[in-house]
Enzyme design. Sequence first.
Site, PDB file in Angstrom:
ATOM      1  N   GLU A 142      41.429  45.702  44.686  1.00  0.00           N
ATOM      2  CA  GLU A 142      40.196  45.661  45.541  1.00  0.00           C
ATOM      3  C   GLU A 142      39.413  46.870  45.164  1.00  0.00           C
ATOM      4  OE1 GLU A 142      39.452  43.289  47.642  1.00  0.00           O
ATOM      5  OE2 GLU A 142      41.326  42.294  48.109  1.00  0.00           O
TER       6      GLU A 142
HETATM    7  C1  LIG Z   1      49.653  42.690  41.766  1.00  0.00           C
HETATM    8  C2  LIG Z   1      48.200  42.413  41.587  1.00  0.00           C
HETATM    9  C3  LIG Z   1      47.211  41.403  41.901  1.00  0.00           C
HETATM   10  C4  LIG Z   1      46.229  41.296  41.674  1.00  0.00           C
HETATM   11  N1  LIG Z   1      45.443  40.241  42.167  1.00  0.00           N
HETATM   12  C5  LIG Z   1      44.334  40.012  41.425  1.00  0.00           C
HETATM   13  C6  LIG Z   1      43.622  38.827  41.761  1.00  0.00           C
HETATM   14  O1  LIG Z   1      43.908  37.947  42.754  1.00  0.00           O
HETATM   15  N2  LIG Z   1      42.043  38.536  41.271  1.00  0.00           N
HETATM   16  C7  LIG Z   1      41.697  39.492  40.377  1.00  0.00           C
HETATM   17  O2  LIG Z   1      40.788  39.250  39.955  1.00  0.00           O
HETATM   18  N3  LIG Z   1      42.242  40.542  39.982  1.00  0.00           N
HETATM   19  C8  LIG Z   1      43.365  40.927  40.548  1.00  0.00           C
HETATM   20  N4  LIG Z   1      44.232  42.066  40.208  1.00  0.00           N
HETATM   21  C9  LIG Z   1      43.892  42.958  39.209  1.00  0.00           C
HETATM   22  C10 LIG Z   1      43.361  44.315  39.948  1.00  0.00           C
HETATM   23  O3  LIG Z   1      41.989  44.174  40.676  1.00  0.00           O
HETATM   24  C11 LIG Z   1      42.973  45.361  38.536  1.00  0.00           C
HETATM   25  O4  LIG Z   1      44.547  45.663  38.255  1.00  0.00           O
HETATM   26  C12 LIG Z   1      42.355  46.482  39.166  1.00  0.00           C
HETATM   27  O5  LIG Z   1      41.003  46.283  39.450  1.00  0.00           O
HETATM   28  C13 LIG Z   1      42.273  47.627  38.279  1.00  0.00           C
HETATM   29  O6  LIG Z   1      42.177  47.218  36.952  1.00  0.00           O
HETATM   30  P1  LIG Z   1      43.078  47.555  35.642  1.00  0.00           P
HETATM   31  O7  LIG Z   1      44.563  47.197  36.065  1.00  0.00           O
HETATM   32  O8  LIG Z   1      42.521  46.874  34.384  1.00  0.00           O
HETATM   33  O9  LIG Z   1      43.025  49.165  35.468  1.00  0.00           O
HETATM   34  P2  LIG Z   1      41.914  49.907  34.478  1.00  0.00           P
HETATM   35  O10 LIG Z   1      40.526  49.199  35.005  1.00  0.00           O
HETATM   36  O11 LIG Z   1      42.277  49.854  33.047  1.00  0.00           O
HETATM   37  O12 LIG Z   1      42.273  51.426  35.448  1.00  0.00           O
HETATM   38  C14 LIG Z   1      42.950  52.177  34.789  1.00  0.00           C
HETATM   39  C15 LIG Z   1      42.893  53.612  35.671  1.00  0.00           C
HETATM   40  O13 LIG Z   1      41.742  53.911  35.211  1.00  0.00           O
HETATM   41  C16 LIG Z   1      40.803  54.567  36.113  1.00  0.00           C
HETATM   42  N5  LIG Z   1      39.384  53.938  36.159  1.00  0.00           N
HETATM   43  C17 LIG Z   1      39.080  52.930  35.424  1.00  0.00           C
HETATM   44  N6  LIG Z   1      37.480  52.942  35.452  1.00  0.00           N
HETATM   45  C18 LIG Z   1      37.271  54.160  35.960  1.00  0.00           C
HETATM   46  C19 LIG Z   1      36.080  54.949  36.106  1.00  0.00           C
HETATM   47  N7  LIG Z   1      34.811  54.307  35.746  1.00  0.00           N
HETATM   48  N8  LIG Z   1      36.051  56.047  36.637  1.00  0.00           N
HETATM   49  C20 LIG Z   1      37.129  56.608  37.116  1.00  0.00           C
HETATM   50  N9  LIG Z   1      38.553  56.182  36.804  1.00  0.00           N
HETATM   51  C21 LIG Z   1      38.319  54.779  36.292  1.00  0.00           C
HETATM   52  C22 LIG Z   1      41.511  53.350  37.295  1.00  0.00           C
HETATM   53  O14 LIG Z   1      41.268  53.740  38.523  1.00  0.00           O
HETATM   54  C23 LIG Z   1      42.777  53.503  37.123  1.00  0.00           C
HETATM   55  O15 LIG Z   1      43.543  54.596  37.658  1.00  0.00           O
HETATM   56  C24 LIG Z   1      45.735  42.109  40.617  1.00  0.00           C
HETATM   57  C25 LIG Z   1      46.384  43.226  40.174  1.00  0.00           C
HETATM   58  C26 LIG Z   1      47.551  43.315  40.355  1.00  0.00           C
HETATM   59  C27 LIG Z   1      48.392  44.326  39.770  1.00  0.00           C
END
Ligand SMILES: Cc1cc2nc3c(=O)[nH]c(=O)nc-3n(C[C@H](O)[C@H](O)[C@H](O)COP(=O)(O)OP(=O)(O)OC[C@H]3O[C@@H](n4cnc5c(N)ncnc54)[C@H](O)[C@@H]3O)c2cc1C
Length: 454
Positions: free
Chosen positions: A321
């Site tokens: 979220e």
């Molecule tokens: C169990 C589970 C259920 C999920 N369910 C859904 C779902 O129903 N629908 C859906 O669409 N998604 C879903 N997700 C996805 C989830 O929303 C994403 O994992 C989340 O948005 C983070 O994206 P990422 O994992 O690619 O991490 P990344 O974006 O790669 O982030 C990695 C790290 O970098 C930091 N970071 C990234 N960009 C920035 C920035 N601009 N400034 C500072 N820090 C930054 C982040 O805070 C994090 O600490 C789910 C994930 C999980 C694990």
Amino acid sequence: GLDLDKITTVIVIESVATGRSTSFLTTFSVQTAIGMLPIVWFGTKEQKEKYLPKLVAGEWIGAYGLTEPSAGSDALSGKTKAVLTEDGKDYIINGEKIFISNGAWANVYIIFAQVDGFKFSAFIVDRDTPGFEVGPEEKKMGIKGSSTTSLKFMDAKVPVENLLYEVGKGATIAFNSLNLGRFKLGAAELGGMKETITYIINYALDRKQFGQSISNFDVIKGKLAQMVILAYTSDSMIYRTVGLIQDEIDTLDKSSEKYYLDMGAAMEKYAIETSMAKIYGSESMTYVLDEGIQTMGGYGFMEEYPLASAYRSDRINRIWEGSNEINRQIITGYMMKKALLENLPIREAIGKIDAFLTKPPDRNDTDPLWREKNAVDTGKQMSLFLFHKALNEFGQDLKHEQQLTEILANMFMELFTAESTISRAKYSVDTKQADPIVLDIARAHTAGVSLSLL
Ligand SMILES: Cc1cc2nc3c(=O)[nH]c(=O)nc-3n(C[C@H](O)[C@H](O)[C@H](O)COP(=O)(O)OP(=O)(O)OC[C@H]3O[C@@H](n4cnc5c(N)ncnc54)[C@H](O)[C@@H]3O)c2cc1C
């Protein structure tokens, strides 16, 4: 289906969170927020008639597919493409979504894709769509009873009637849904906190060491007190926010065709507070679970007891979220916008800063929290002053100074929480709705906030 208000939404989600099933909570939360609201808010009459009765009744399950392998936090950079067929009857979708909650058992998926490669748009995708495939279950650290899968689109044929709202309006749909989703996450954490704290207090009362209940030990008392403070302060800021949102929604014309679009705009007006609720709720719960396990000693580490699994399952709440890092950027980003539009009294505060610092605090012996109110006023002046300095130094580039914007976001969040707690505690005691102990909660919390601001 009952058209209840947003305050009731918070009460319901809090209650579901006390059910001790984080997996069911996940399924339920997706169903009632991001999995369904895009249709409630942006769907046509036909889309609503086709999907909502079954989704509301729980006969169909909904899911929300935004995340892709290369598009997580940067959600709008997704590569999934949608191209209109020559006869204009269907969109052909190609791409992949990952980590989709309810993936395995959903009937209906809200999917985001770039029309013609660059117009970010949303579609309703039925499970039996040709060319659409659900991937295997992920093996997760927690919420193991929930479903999380990838989704594949290989020339998936989606009828034009299933386009949600308009081509190119996907970001509005995605962010409106997430605004409410992340607020509900904060509320769910609040319910979880209350349940967990009750459990830990009972455990501490029962557990005897050195011939007495461990709840008699001063450090254990300190941990329990801090947990209660976090729950009360979360409760104060979350219900204050939902009250503000509901007041805004109540001003809208329900008979207007734009009612739900206006509701989205009303929610966006409180995007800062919504992000605060998500961060504060999830980080407070982290403390409660971590120190809860500490309070239980080795028993807390055992799967036989409920905290071990709750600890693992709760970890996701600081990631999804909008990760807490992203939500902190949102808070300071919106504050920068407000400053630019002169919607913040920065100039006024700077002009009065010398007078403010030299004048004695407003003493009012009839108000048991007059010191705390003064502390919050001082904190506000200080944070506006620092914000002003930071804006002067970096201008629009302040958004790239993330270590600084995080500090500012924390200041704004702590002050909002302290102010909410003080008003609520005072009102509750004045109206005899609460034990005067809540005044001590407000005092202890404000003292902590003041120290951290300094
Ligand atoms: C169990 C589970 C259920 C999920 N369910 C859904 C779902 O129903 N629908 C859906 O669409 N998604 C879903 N997700 C996805 C989830 O929303 C994403 O994992 C989340 O948005 C983070 O994206 P990422 O994992 O690619 O991490 P990344 O974006 O790669 O982030 C990695 C790290 O970098 C930091 N970071 C990234 N960009 C920035 C920035 N601009 N400034 C500072 N820090 C930054 C982040 O805070 C994090 O600490 C789910 C994930 C999980 C694990």
